[in-house]
Write an enzyme that holds these catalytic residues in place. Structure first.
Site, mmCIF file in Angstrom:
data_model
loop_
_atom_site.group_PDB
_atom_site.id
_atom_site.type_symbol
_atom_site.label_atom_id
_atom_site.label_comp_id
_atom_site.label_asym_id
_atom_site.label_seq_id
_atom_site.Cartn_x
_atom_site.Cartn_y
_atom_site.Cartn_z
ATOM 1 N N VAL A 109 -9.624 69.074 18.261
ATOM 2 C CA VAL A 109 -8.488 68.316 18.982
ATOM 3 C C VAL A 109 -9.215 66.998 19.499
ATOM 4 O O VAL A 109 -10.053 67.186 20.075
ATOM 5 C CB VAL A 109 -7.857 69.080 20.020
ATOM 6 C CG1 VAL A 109 -6.549 68.317 20.489
ATOM 7 C CG2 VAL A 109 -7.053 70.507 19.593
ATOM 8 N N LYS A 110 -8.475 65.916 18.973
ATOM 9 C CA LYS A 110 -9.285 64.757 19.326
ATOM 10 C C LYS A 110 -8.611 64.149 20.679
ATOM 11 O O LYS A 110 -7.338 64.155 20.797
ATOM 12 C CB LYS A 110 -9.098 63.529 18.365
ATOM 13 C CG LYS A 110 -10.151 62.568 17.997
ATOM 14 C CD LYS A 110 -10.086 62.180 16.672
ATOM 15 C CE LYS A 110 -10.982 60.614 16.885
ATOM 16 N NZ LYS A 110 -10.737 60.239 15.681
ATOM 17 N N ILE A 111 -9.454 64.007 21.658
ATOM 18 C CA ILE A 111 -8.619 63.644 23.070
ATOM 19 C C ILE A 111 -9.189 62.430 23.505
ATOM 20 O O ILE A 111 -10.736 61.995 23.483
ATOM 21 C CB ILE A 111 -9.100 64.891 24.000
ATOM 22 C CG1 ILE A 111 -8.378 66.076 23.754
ATOM 23 C CG2 ILE A 111 -8.481 64.367 25.491
ATOM 24 C CD1 ILE A 111 -8.591 67.274 24.214
#
Ligand code: E4P
Length: 215
Positions: free
Chosen positions: A82-84
């Site tokens: 998951v890119k945050i």
């Protein structure tokens, strides 16, 4: 050094994967928007093509919203990372998600202090954007050198994922600095193969060989 492709285009991902050297994929909202396709459907296709980390970015900017999106994205496939974004709420969410065993890629990193925060929060990857720094006359690769050094000093497990790569020299420098991953746009992957002397040399070998065949 691991090679990821920075693309949400299925044809590009398939072509790059066919070379047998692709370790993963990174996407972002702009890349996905360019494809004009349903995000989840796209991710489900990508995970079938590449057996490696596939970064999928959240679009929420509040802690609860980021957590909700991240947990949903992580459920799609074991390889989803998951890119945050590197904002306060994002870093808080990374800390929580890392304690749940959800892999994260902290994106939009432009300074060593930001990279330090991401590592302390337990991010799996940090994505410093070298090309966008070059665009504003800051040497992007200097940031990679700093982050690699800082992470080494403290044995942080967060991997340095060089992002916003614009040309092969970024890849060379990233490798020389010991960055863990380079996420490379398709056109730059193609350029990595190229050298005019290879083409000239091959043409000569083949034409000499033809002369022998004609004897
Ligand atoms: C990183 O993962 C981003 O998707 C990407 O590298 C940004 O690159 P750009 O600056 O060329 O948009």
């Amino acid at each position: 050094m691991k090679f990821f492709i920075d693309s949400a285009n299925i044809d590009q991902i398939k072509e790059a994967a066919s070379y047998g050297l692709l370790d993963g994929v990174t996407t972002n909202p702009s890349l996905v928007a360019k494809e004009g396709r349903d995000f989840i459907e796209l991710l489900n296709e990508i995970v079938q093509i590449v057996d490696g980390p596939i970064s999928a970015e959240v679009v929420s900017t509040d802690y609860e919203g980021i957590l909700k999106e991240a947990r949903e994205l992580a459920k799609i496939h074991k390889n989803i990372v998951v890119k945050i974004p590197l904002i306060k709420e994002g870093i808080k969410a990374v800390k929580t998600l890392s304690s749940e065993g959800i892999k994260t890629n902290v994106t939009l990193c432009f300074s060593p202090t930001q990279a330090l925060l991401a590592a302390k929060a337990g991010a799996t990857y940090i994505s410093p954007f070298v090309g966008r720094l070059d665009d504003i006359s800051h040497v992007g690769m200097d940031l990679i050198e700093q982050i690699v050094q800082i992470y080494r000093n403290y044995d942080f497990e967060t991997q340095v994922l060089v992002a916003s790569i614009r040309h092969p020299l970024h890849v060379v420098e990233a490798a020389m600095m010991g960055a863990d991953v380079a996420t490379i746009p398709f056109d730059v992957i193609e350029k990595l193969f190229k050298h005019p002397l290879t083409d000239i040399g091959l043409e000569k070998f083949l034409s000499d060989w033809k002369k022998l065949e004609n004897k």
